[in-house]
Write an enzyme that holds these catalytic residues in place. Structure first.
Site, PDB file in Angstrom:
ATOM      1  N   SER A  66       0.849  -1.173   0.053  1.00 52.87           N
ATOM      2  CA  SER A  66       0.174  -0.025  -0.068  1.00 52.87           C
ATOM      3  C   SER A  66       0.716   1.365  -0.049  1.00 52.87           C
ATOM      4  O   SER A  66       0.142   2.277  -0.298  1.00 52.87           O
ATOM      5  CB  SER A  66      -1.093   0.028   1.374  1.00 52.87           C
ATOM      6  OG  SER A  66      -1.999  -0.919   0.959  1.00 52.87           O
ATOM      7  N   THR A  85       0.954   3.433   5.382  1.00 53.59           N
ATOM      8  CA  THR A  85       1.515   2.237   5.785  1.00 53.59           C
ATOM      9  C   THR A  85       1.500   1.247   4.519  1.00 53.59           C
ATOM     10  O   THR A  85       0.705   1.354   3.655  1.00 53.59           O
ATOM     11  CB  THR A  85       0.362   1.750   6.776  1.00 53.59           C
ATOM     12  OG1 THR A  85      -0.843   1.674   6.321  1.00 53.59           O
ATOM     13  CG2 THR A  85       0.433   2.496   8.165  1.00 53.59           C
ATOM     14  N   GLY A  86       2.052   0.108   4.748  1.00 53.02           N
ATOM     15  CA  GLY A  86       1.965  -0.987   3.702  1.00 53.02           C
ATOM     16  C   GLY A  86       2.521  -2.205   4.345  1.00 53.02           C
ATOM     17  O   GLY A  86       3.610  -2.179   4.782  1.00 53.02           O
TER      18      GLY A  86
END
Length: 183
Positions: free
Chosen positions: A34, A173-174
């Site tokens: 993401s 975030t990811g």
């Protein structure tokens, strides 16, 4: 304690000084997951795949694991909710040829969009290191990416997490899960 390997990288915007925890891991490329929504949003805005942060896409009724995705999404809401289907639709609207040109112009990670126009950042060939992410974010902060200033400022607005009189915190975030392992 959590049984997860990780790294930490904190860099000055106007300098070369960085604090690194596990420098080798900071240099290793991983799937962006993401975090790619930052670049995807800039490309979509620049090329007119969306008109602005309040542009809304209709939910197709398909149920997703995150209940917050199961509704129409504005660009602003989709970014904050990390709504994958919204980002996938933007990428399809952009198309492979224009996406590749934008990824290359931005010098984003390994610049490889193999694996499908709506999957390459999730489980395709795209990889980027923390070091490269920090450089990309530094260029965004300084508005030095190959997009208009207006687009870069709009995406920085999208990234706003918290703002007080003392500080402003922006981020994205990811997390990616492959074969049951978080990477």
């Amino acid at each position: 304690e959590a049984g997860v390997n990780g790294s930490f990288l904190l860099c000055e915007v106007d300098g070369d000084s960085c604090l690194r925890i596990d420098p080798q891991r900071c240099a290793r490329r991983f799937i962006p997951a993401s975090t790619f929504k930052i670049l995807n949003s800039m490309v979509a805005l620049e090329l007119g795949a969306v008109t602005g942060l309040d542009d809304t896409l209709r939910w197709n009724g398909r149920k997703h694991s995150s209940s917050s995705w199961n509704q129409d999404q504005s660009m602003r809401d989709a970014f904050q909710r990390s709504c994958v289907w919204f980002s996938q639709e933007l990428a399809r609207r952009i198309g492979a040829k224009r996406m590749q040109a934008a990824v290359t112009a931005a010098k984003y990670g390994n610049e490889d969009i193999g694996g499908g126009i709506d999957r390459f950042w999730l489980d395709g060939e795209m990889r980027i290191s923390s070091e490269e992410q920090a450089d990309f974010l530094r260029r965004l902060w300084k508005e030095e990416l190959p997009f208009t200033q207006e687009v870069q400022r709009t995406v920085k607005e999208l990234m706003l997490l918290e703002q007080t009189p003392e500080f402003t915190l922006r981020g994205k975030t990811g997390t990616a899960i492959r074969s049951g392992a978080v990477i």
